[in-house]
Enzyme design. Structure first.
Site, PDB file in Angstrom:
ATOM      1  N   ILE A 176       0.695  -1.151  -0.082  1.00  0.00           N
ATOM      2  CA  ILE A 176      -0.101   0.023  -0.052  1.00  0.00           C
ATOM      3  C   ILE A 176       0.820   1.348  -0.130  1.00  0.00           C
ATOM      4  CG2 ILE A 176      -1.834   1.331   1.089  1.00  0.00           C
ATOM      5  CD1 ILE A 176      -2.615  -1.532   2.395  1.00  0.00           C
ATOM      6  N   ARG A 273      -3.334   2.137  10.739  1.00  0.00           N
ATOM      7  CA  ARG A 273      -3.874   1.577  12.239  1.00  0.00           C
ATOM      8  C   ARG A 273      -3.894   2.853  13.016  1.00  0.00           C
ATOM      9  NH1 ARG A 273      -5.452  -1.768   9.275  1.00  0.00           N
ATOM     10  NH2 ARG A 273      -5.200  -4.064   9.467  1.00  0.00           N
ATOM     11  N   ASP A 297      -8.079   8.205   8.410  1.00  0.00           N
ATOM     12  CA  ASP A 297      -9.118   7.366   8.376  1.00  0.00           C
ATOM     13  C   ASP A 297      -9.289   6.346   9.361  1.00  0.00           C
ATOM     14  OD1 ASP A 297     -10.860   5.782   6.453  1.00  0.00           O
ATOM     15  OD2 ASP A 297      -9.387   4.278   6.513  1.00  0.00           O
ATOM     16  N   GLU A 302     -10.944   3.770  17.941  1.00  0.00           N
ATOM     17  CA  GLU A 302     -12.078   3.697  17.176  1.00  0.00           C
ATOM     18  C   GLU A 302     -13.327   2.607  17.838  1.00  0.00           C
ATOM     19  OE1 GLU A 302     -12.247   2.294  12.345  1.00  0.00           O
ATOM     20  OE2 GLU A 302     -10.668   3.009  13.268  1.00  0.00           O
ATOM     21  N   HIS A 320     -13.149   4.993   8.660  1.00  0.00           N
ATOM     22  CA  HIS A 320     -12.466   3.837   8.125  1.00  0.00           C
ATOM     23  C   HIS A 320     -13.016   3.428   6.834  1.00  0.00           C
ATOM     24  CE1 HIS A 320     -10.317   0.252  10.101  1.00  0.00           C
ATOM     25  NE2 HIS A 320     -10.134   0.130   8.734  1.00  0.00           N
ATOM     26  N   SER A 323     -11.008   0.841   2.468  1.00  0.00           N
ATOM     27  CA  SER A 323     -11.122  -0.193   1.316  1.00  0.00           C
ATOM     28  C   SER A 323     -12.458  -0.188   0.741  1.00  0.00           C
ATOM     29  CB  SER A 323     -11.166  -1.406   2.214  1.00  0.00           C
ATOM     30  OG  SER A 323     -12.051  -1.802   3.077  1.00  0.00           O
TER      31      SER A 323
END
Length: 418
Positions: A176, A273, A297, A302, A320, A323
């Site tokens: 990534i 993360r 993100d 979280e 988040h 994806s």
């Protein structure tokens, strides 16, 4: 006894019982399971995050495998319940598995799947989107416009950062991180500085070749540099994107001290993360440095944000969604389902979890393999030595014959197949 949980059932008479703790995008993953004689039960409970008790109710007393989510606590209790129900497979619909106690899974002989390889470009695209939005203050300007505050052009109105010719820093140049770096280098002619424990040879060759192309075209060539430390990246880069794994060495990787190393008008992006950033220190830094901007993100606690972050105009926060492209999320669902199916059917493990295209081709049958099992070695699972070609046409399963939805108001923990 656990409370009943609402479900939707496909192929009620299937031999193998597979549970999904959430409805997932697309229907191909359901079709593939049904074709292999699976009864598929999908939890439709109106709850964002299921509790351990909810999932135990879903597992019941007979379950062959579970497809779960990153938000669920898969530890001793759940793996014990799945093992008692005869289950030997669990897969996260995610590349990460920080929510999974792999040692507990090993103890009960449960294979743990994940879904790498399908979300590389999608995640990199969101990181690039946050980079551009932060640099040009898009969210601030949008809110300003919607509030009816715009009454004419002004020289200083929402002045941001030009990316062209600046330096992009990448911490963690894996799949990534490298994809993001290529987008920023080629898209904005940015120079690259990166830090990784391993040399990103392919990325370096790409930047070198692109720099030569620019030079041959009479333009300023781009450059790359592999930093000796992460701190070097933080000091030199104008835009920094974080792409490390999360472990004890990367927890609060970006803290008060390291934030102070960065340029006052730098941009920090995190789609990896949440806990790699000390969020309390970040809020304080944003308050003290109004031209410093972030795009996030993921978050340390979280789904919650640390106090004050939501009020920061120089922070872009999204829920988040790295994806969250249709193709990627449907692919993740397919891979997660095939991880579970592979263990149920006794298939070997795919040779490379990052090369998943054969599983995602909707015009052919997927390989008879589990795409990615993270504890395969611990369980002694077999890996094929090389890719095997599987030829076939994916049959569109008839709704009338197989995909018969049976909706129940509730599902008791003691329910069986049938």
């Amino acid at each position: 006894m656990a409370k009943p949980v609402s479900i939707e059932v496909w192929n009620p008479c299937g031999k193998y019982r597979v549970v999904s703790t959430k409805p997932m995008p697309g229907t191909r993953w359901i079709d593939l399971l049904v074709q292999q004689d699976c009864r598929v039960e999908i939890c439709t409970q109106k709850k964002t995050i299921l509790s351990v008790e909810d999932i135990i109710a879903l597992i019941g007393d007979k379950c062959d495998g579970v497809i779960g989510q990153l938000t669920e606590d898969w530890g001793e209790t759940l793996f014990s319940a799945l093992s008692r129900a005869g289950g030997r497979a669990f897969s996260n619909m995610a590349v990460g598995y920080n929510n999974v106690d792999v040692n507990a899974a090993n103890k009960y002989g449960v294979a743990v799947g994940n879904t790498p390889g399908v979300l590389t470009e999608t995640t990199a695209e969101l990181a690039a989107s946050l980079s551009m939005a932060a640099a040009r203050r898009i969210v601030e300007a949008d809110e300003f416009m919607r509030a009816g505050l715009y009454d004419g052009w002004l020289p200083h109105l929402f002045v941001g950062n030009l990316l062209r010719g600046q330096t992009v820093g990448v911490i963690g140049a894996g799949r990534i991180g490298s994809a993001y770096a290529r987008m920023m280098v080629e898209g904005f002619k940015m120079n690259l500085i990166y830090y990784d424990l391993y040399q990103a040879t392919r990325l370096e060759k790409f930047v070198t070749a692109y720099g030569q192309f620019l030079k041959a075209s009479g333009e300023q060539p781009v450059t790359w540099k592999r930093a000796a430390s992460m701190d070097e990246v933080l000091r030199e880069a104008d835009l920094i994107s974080l792409h490390p794994v999360l472990d004890k060495t990367t927890y609060h990787l970006v803290n008060k001290e390291r934030l102070s190393m960065m340029k006052k008008e730098a941009i920090l992006i995190n789609c990896s993360r949440g806990p790699v950033i000390d969020e309390v220190a970040l809020v304080a830094h944003l308050k003290e440095n109004p031209m410093f901007r972030v795009g996030l993100d993921v978050f340390e606690d979280e789904p919650y944000m640390k106090p004050g972050l939501a009020e920061m105009k120089n922070a872009i926060v999204v829920p988040h969604i790295a994806s969250a492209s249709k193709w990627t999320r449907e692919g993740m669902a397919t891979l997660a389902a095939l991880n579970v199916l592979g263990k149920i059917k006794g298939y070997p493990i795919w040779h490379d979890p990052n090369k998943v295209e054969p599983f995602l081709n909707e015009n052919s049958l997927p390989p008879a393999a589990s795409p990615s099992i993270v504890n395969a070695k611990a369980l002694g699972s077999i890996h094929p030595l090389k890719p095997v070609n599987y030829v076939g046409v994916l049959v569109n399963v008839s709704t009338a014959n197989f995909r018969v939805p049976c909706r129940f108001a509730c599902f008791k923990a003691m329910s069986r197949r049938g």
